[in-house]
Design an enzyme around this catalytic site. Structure first.
Site, short mmCIF file in Angstrom:
data_model
loop_
_atom_site.label_atom_id
_atom_site.label_comp_id
_atom_site.label_asym_id
_atom_site.label_seq_id
_atom_site.Cartn_x
_atom_site.Cartn_y
_atom_site.Cartn_z
N ARG A 55 0.86 -1.18 0.00
CA ARG A 55 0.00 0.00 0.00
C ARG A 55 0.90 1.23 0.00
O ARG A 55 2.10 1.13 0.16
CB ARG A 55 -0.94 0.00 1.23
CG ARG A 55 -0.32 -0.59 2.46
CD ARG A 55 -0.55 0.18 3.71
NE ARG A 55 -0.32 1.58 3.61
CZ ARG A 55 0.89 2.15 3.74
NH1 ARG A 55 1.98 1.41 3.92
NH2 ARG A 55 1.03 3.44 3.66
N GLY A 56 0.27 2.37 -0.20
CA GLY A 56 1.03 3.60 -0.43
C GLY A 56 1.14 3.82 -1.92
O GLY A 56 1.60 2.94 -2.66
N ALA A 57 0.71 4.99 -2.39
CA ALA A 57 0.59 5.21 -3.84
C ALA A 57 1.88 4.93 -4.61
O ALA A 57 1.85 4.21 -5.61
CB ALA A 57 0.11 6.65 -4.10
N ARG A 93 -7.07 -0.69 -7.27
CA ARG A 93 -7.42 0.37 -6.31
C ARG A 93 -7.58 1.66 -7.10
O ARG A 93 -6.60 2.18 -7.65
CB ARG A 93 -6.35 0.53 -5.22
CG ARG A 93 -6.25 -0.67 -4.29
CD ARG A 93 -5.52 -0.36 -3.01
NE ARG A 93 -6.30 0.52 -2.16
CZ ARG A 93 -5.83 1.08 -1.04
NH1 ARG A 93 -4.59 0.84 -0.66
NH2 ARG A 93 -6.58 1.86 -0.31
N GLN A 196 -2.23 1.87 10.14
CA GLN A 196 -0.94 2.03 9.46
C GLN A 196 0.05 2.87 10.26
O GLN A 196 1.25 2.70 10.14
CB GLN A 196 -1.15 2.68 8.09
CG GLN A 196 -1.90 1.81 7.09
CD GLN A 196 -3.37 2.21 7.01
OE1 GLN A 196 -3.98 2.56 8.03
NE2 GLN A 196 -3.93 2.16 5.83
N ASP A 237 -2.45 10.35 -2.10
CA ASP A 237 -2.70 9.32 -3.11
C ASP A 237 -3.08 9.93 -4.45
O ASP A 237 -2.91 9.29 -5.48
CB ASP A 237 -3.79 8.37 -2.63
CG ASP A 237 -3.27 7.44 -1.56
OD1 ASP A 237 -2.91 6.30 -1.90
OD2 ASP A 237 -3.21 7.85 -0.39
N ASN A 247 -6.14 11.78 0.34
CA ASN A 247 -5.21 11.00 1.17
C ASN A 247 -6.01 10.16 2.16
O ASN A 247 -7.24 10.25 2.23
CB ASN A 247 -4.24 11.94 1.90
CG ASN A 247 -3.06 11.18 2.49
OD1 ASN A 247 -2.40 10.41 1.80
ND2 ASN A 247 -2.78 11.39 3.77
N LYS A 248 -5.31 9.39 2.94
CA LYS A 248 -5.93 8.49 3.91
C LYS A 248 -6.99 9.21 4.73
O LYS A 248 -6.77 10.33 5.19
CB LYS A 248 -4.85 7.90 4.82
CG LYS A 248 -5.37 7.05 5.97
CD LYS A 248 -6.02 5.79 5.45
CE LYS A 248 -6.55 4.94 6.61
NZ LYS A 248 -7.22 3.71 6.12
#
Length: 341
Positions: A55-57, A93, A196, A237, A247-248
């Site tokens: 995960r993480g763009a 995603r 996270q 993201d 973003n998250k």
């Protein structure tokens, strides 16, 4: 081709590729267990991205690039089949623009050559990985230079080596700030429901020997009111052309709190995260995930009867709440024009 990296300068490599097989550290199990998954099929790459193994763009983009190579090796000269694989990969995603960007880069190779060439795709994937490492270094220095010595910072989600190809985006800035003496206090949001912050960011900070404290998101306002935080630093993201940031989930709330308390807000992401075709954040698709994730975070494995939940994984922070956006091309300030740092 085997990718070769130096962790001391390139960062911990959570995504590894030996030319035929992809290795991913399973981030769902950290910090309790460091388990590596060995993947050699595109379906497994798609599942790893969708299920948050990776995960993480930026890390998703790198993973997708290597996945495209493996798909090409499996398809041989079947370009049509490979393009179908790429379409499925791109949908793993939808919010993280780096995924679509990476797949588009790999498609461009086949268009340029007029055929499917796995070696050429591997070269392109490796270049993308190295470019992300270099971008991380550049962003870390540029972002940390904006911070006054002795500052306290709060970060959200995970934006270090686990989320990128290099030392990290927002966390790279934090680590460089600690090394240079500009960052004195580090706080990490727990970041529900996947935690996270308390699992991954904490793992990375401890691994780097940095002192830090984890807090639940509900404590962020009190922390800011205490005067211990000068900057909120997050990743992204997707960034719209006007500077709106996806973003998250929870990033928007932090930005609102930061503005109320006189705390500055910095977003750090590679230029590939900026989507010039997206005029504003209103057009960004927000991924909705299974509501069971919320109950699992509370140790409840199945959704209780009659319970419902709303579980967006991202939110949109308006550009006017962001003090600066850092990419490898420089530090950008409102009104955002990403061609002119």
């Amino acid at each position: 081709m085997t990718t070769v990296f130096d962790e001391s300068s390139d960062g911990f490599q959570a995504v590894r590729f030996d030319g035929k097989r992809l290795e991913l550290i399973d981030q769902r199990l950290l910090p309790q267990e460091e388990r590596w998954l060995r993947i050699d099929q595109i379906d497994a790459v798609i599942a790893a991205i969708a299920d948050l193994v990776v995960r993480g763009a930026p890390a998703i983009g790198v993973t997708a690039a290597y996945g495209a190579v493996m798909a090409a090796r499996a398809r041989g000269d079947d370009l049509r089949g490979w393009l179908t694989d790429m379409q499925r990969l791109e949908q793993a995603r939808p919010t993280a623009v780096n995924l679509a960007w990476a797949v588009a880069r790999m498609r461009e190779v086949t268009v340029r050559l007029g055929r499917l060439d796995s070696d050429a795709l591997a070269d392109e994937a490796y270049r993308m990985h190295r470019a992300d490492i270099e971008a991380n270094r550049t962003m870390a220095k540029a972002g940390s230079a904006v911070i006054d010595p002795g500052s306290g910072v709060l970060t959200h989600c995970n934006t270090g080596s686990l989320a990128t190809g290099g030392i990290g985006t927002a966390l790279g800035v934090v680590l460089e700030g600690v090394r240079s003496g500009r960052v004195e206090r580090v706080y990490a949001d727990e970041t529900r429901p996947w935690l996270q912050g308390s699992r991954l960011t904490a793992w990375e900070l401890a691994r780097a020997g940095v002192e830090f404290q984890v807090l639940v998101e509900g404590a962020a306002a009190a922390l800011m009111a205490s005067g211990k935080v000068d900057w909120v630093i997050t990743g992204a993201d997707r960034i719209a052309a006007n500077g709106d940031v996806a973003n998250k989930i929870g990033t928007y709330a932090l930005a609102v709190l930061a503005r109320h308390h006189g705390v500055k807000m910095m977003v750090v992401a590679p230029s590939s995260t900026v989507d010039p075709a997206m005029a504003s954040g209103q057009g960004i698709e927000i991924e909705q995930r299974d509501s069971a994730e919320i109950w699992r975070a509370a140790g409840i494995e199945s959704v209780p009867s009659g319970f419902a939940a709303w579980n967006p994984v991202f939110d949109i922070t308006p550009a006017e709440l962001v003090d600066c956006i850092v990419t490898e091309n420089g530090v950008f300030y409102p009104d955002y024009d990403f061609s002119q740092p």
